[in-house]
Design a protein around this motif. Sequence first.
Motif, PDB file in Angstrom:
ATOM      1  N   ASP A 161      -4.413  10.292   1.990  1.00 20.83           N
ATOM      2  CA  ASP A 161      -3.144   9.729   1.503  1.00 20.83           C
ATOM      3  C   ASP A 161      -2.016  10.043   2.482  1.00 20.83           C
ATOM      4  OD1 ASP A 161      -4.464   8.872  -0.767  1.00 20.83           O
ATOM      5  OD2 ASP A 161      -3.794  10.563  -2.003  1.00 20.83           O
ATOM      6  N   ARG A 175      -2.408   8.044   5.782  1.00 26.19           N
ATOM      7  CA  ARG A 175      -2.065   6.624   5.653  1.00 26.19           C
ATOM      8  C   ARG A 175      -0.548   6.451   5.487  1.00 26.19           C
ATOM      9  NH1 ARG A 175      -6.565   3.537   5.411  1.00 26.19           N
ATOM     10  NH2 ARG A 175      -5.378   1.688   4.825  1.00 26.19           N
ATOM     11  N   GLU A 178       0.833  -1.207   0.000  1.00 27.03           N
ATOM     12  CA  GLU A 178       0.000   0.000   0.000  1.00 27.03           C
ATOM     13  C   GLU A 178       0.867   1.256   0.000  1.00 27.03           C
ATOM     14  OE1 GLU A 178      -3.626   2.257   2.399  1.00 27.03           O
ATOM     15  OE2 GLU A 178      -3.030   0.225   2.986  1.00 27.03           O
ATOM     16  N   CYS A 183      -1.434  15.430  -3.090  1.00 24.58           N
ATOM     17  CA  CYS A 183      -1.820  14.456  -2.067  1.00 24.58           C
ATOM     18  C   CYS A 183      -3.207  14.776  -1.533  1.00 24.58           C
ATOM     19  CB  CYS A 183      -0.838  14.477  -0.888  1.00 24.58           C
ATOM     20  SG  CYS A 183       0.866  14.085  -1.294  1.00 24.58           S
ATOM     21  N   GLU A 184      -4.025  13.756  -1.415  1.00 28.13           N
ATOM     22  CA  GLU A 184      -5.268  13.897  -0.663  1.00 28.13           C
ATOM     23  C   GLU A 184      -4.944  13.793   0.826  1.00 28.13           C
ATOM     24  OE1 GLU A 184      -8.118  14.646  -1.862  1.00 28.13           O
ATOM     25  OE2 GLU A 184      -7.627  14.432  -3.998  1.00 28.13           O
ATOM     26  N   LEU A 197       0.571   4.052  -2.784  1.00 28.92           N
ATOM     27  CA  LEU A 197       0.318   5.457  -2.432  1.00 28.92           C
ATOM     28  C   LEU A 197       1.404   6.362  -3.004  1.00 28.92           C
ATOM     29  CD1 LEU A 197      -0.814   5.052   1.280  1.00 28.92           C
ATOM     30  CD2 LEU A 197      -2.199   6.039  -0.562  1.00 28.92           C
ATOM     31  N   ARG A 224       0.871   6.745  -6.673  1.00 31.93           N
ATOM     32  CA  ARG A 224      -0.306   7.544  -7.000  1.00 31.93           C
ATOM     33  C   ARG A 224      -0.049   9.037  -6.812  1.00 31.93           C
ATOM     34  NH1 ARG A 224      -6.051   6.414  -4.177  1.00 31.93           N
ATOM     35  NH2 ARG A 224      -5.131   7.530  -2.426  1.00 31.93           N
ATOM     36  N   ILE A 225       0.535   9.417  -5.684  1.00 32.14           N
ATOM     37  CA  ILE A 225       0.761  10.849  -5.469  1.00 32.14           C
ATOM     38  C   ILE A 225       1.801  11.392  -6.454  1.00 32.14           C
ATOM     39  CG2 ILE A 225       0.123  10.664  -3.034  1.00 32.14           C
ATOM     40  CD1 ILE A 225       3.094  10.985  -2.317  1.00 32.14           C
TER      41      ILE A 225
END
Length: 374
Positions: A74, A77, A56, A70-71, A60, A63-64
Motif C-alpha cells: 500500500d 503504491r 486507486e 498500512c501494508e 488506497l 482502505r488504510i
Amino acid sequence: MDVDQRPLVEQIRNQKRNELKLDQKSHRKKELDRNRAGLGELHHSIGIIEHIPEQEVKALAGRIKRRKRCEPLDLVRLSYGFQQSRENISHFIRITGAINVIVKELTGNDYNLQLLAAECLCNLSLGDDVCCEKIASFSGAYLIALSENPNFRPLQQTCLWTLQNIVASSPKGTKVLFSQGLVVVMIRLLASVTDQEAADDIILTLELALNYEQETEATLARIVKCFVGRVLQPSSLRLLHKCYNLMPTDQLLHESSVDIIHSCLNFLSSVTGTHLQPQAAPILLSIRILAHHVVASQQYVAEIFRHLVQQQQQAVKFSVLFNGCAAEEMLPVCKELLWFLGQLHTDGSSNEGMRIYLSYDNFVEHLSVPKALM
C-alpha cells in the motif's frame, strides 16, 4: 562587495529549489528502490507498477483509513502515485485521517515500514503549501527526531529530504517546523556529524531554512562554529556564505573567524593547479567569505598574510590561482578575485606579512588580466 551579490544569492536559491525537485524524480527513486531490495517479494511487486490512477489513490487512502494500518505494498503504491502527479497528492490529502495512518507507521517499530512510510511522506511533500503544512503538523516532530539517528542512514536521509521539500516550498509548513525546533536540531547534528553525505543533507536543510532570514545573530554564529577545525566542502562554503551575508559586519568579530579564514585559504590552496572550472562556485564563495572579513577589520588582513607566510610552500599563490581562472575564462571569479587582491594590497600596504608574501608570490606584477576585464 560586488553590487550584483544579492541577485546572485537569489539565483542560487532558485537553482537549489529546482535541483531539489529534479532530485525527487531521479536520485531518490533509485536510492529508495535499492533500499527496498531487501524487502523480499515486495521488491519484485513494485517492478510492475507503471501508473497509479487517481481512483486507486482514493481507494488506497480509504482502505488504510478504515483498517488504521498500512501494508507495505500500500505504501509503495501510494508513494509511486504521489510521485506521478500532483492530482494524486491532492486527492489523498483531502481524505481526512489517511495521512495519520502513514504517520503511525513512521513512528512504529518495524524499520522497513518506517522507511516506506518516510518515502511516502517524502513524495507527498511534493504537493502544495497546504499539503506540506499538514505533513509538518502531523509528522514534523517525528521527522526531525528520526533525522537525529545516524544508525539508520536511509531513514535519516529520507526524513531530511522530506524536511527539505517542505522548507523549500512551503512557508506555512516551515513555520510549523521552526516551532518544532528544526534549526536547533540541525545545528546540533551538524556539530557532531562525521559522514560527509549526511553532513551535506543537514547543510542543505539549514541553507534552505536560512532563506527565511529569521535566525538571530547568535544562531548564525553557532552555525559558523560548526565548521571550525574542519576541511571545507562546497556545501560548507555555501552555508557559510549565506551566514555571513545575514550577519552585520561587527558580528564577524567572533572567535570562529580566524579558523574560517585559515580554512578558506587552505581550500583555495587545495584547488590551485587543478582543473578549476568545476570548482568555480566554491572558489567564488571562498573569496567572498574572505572578503567579508577583509571589510570587517584590518586585523583579518594581517591574519590572512600571517597564515600565508606560516604555510610557506603549501600556501595558496594568488597569482597562480588568478591566472588559472583567467586561462579557463572564469570571468566572474576573476572579477571578484581582482577586487579582493586590490583590497588586500591596499589594506596590507604597511603589513610586514604582505611584504614577505610578495617575495614569493608578487600578485601585483604577475597577474594576466583578461581583456574583458580591462
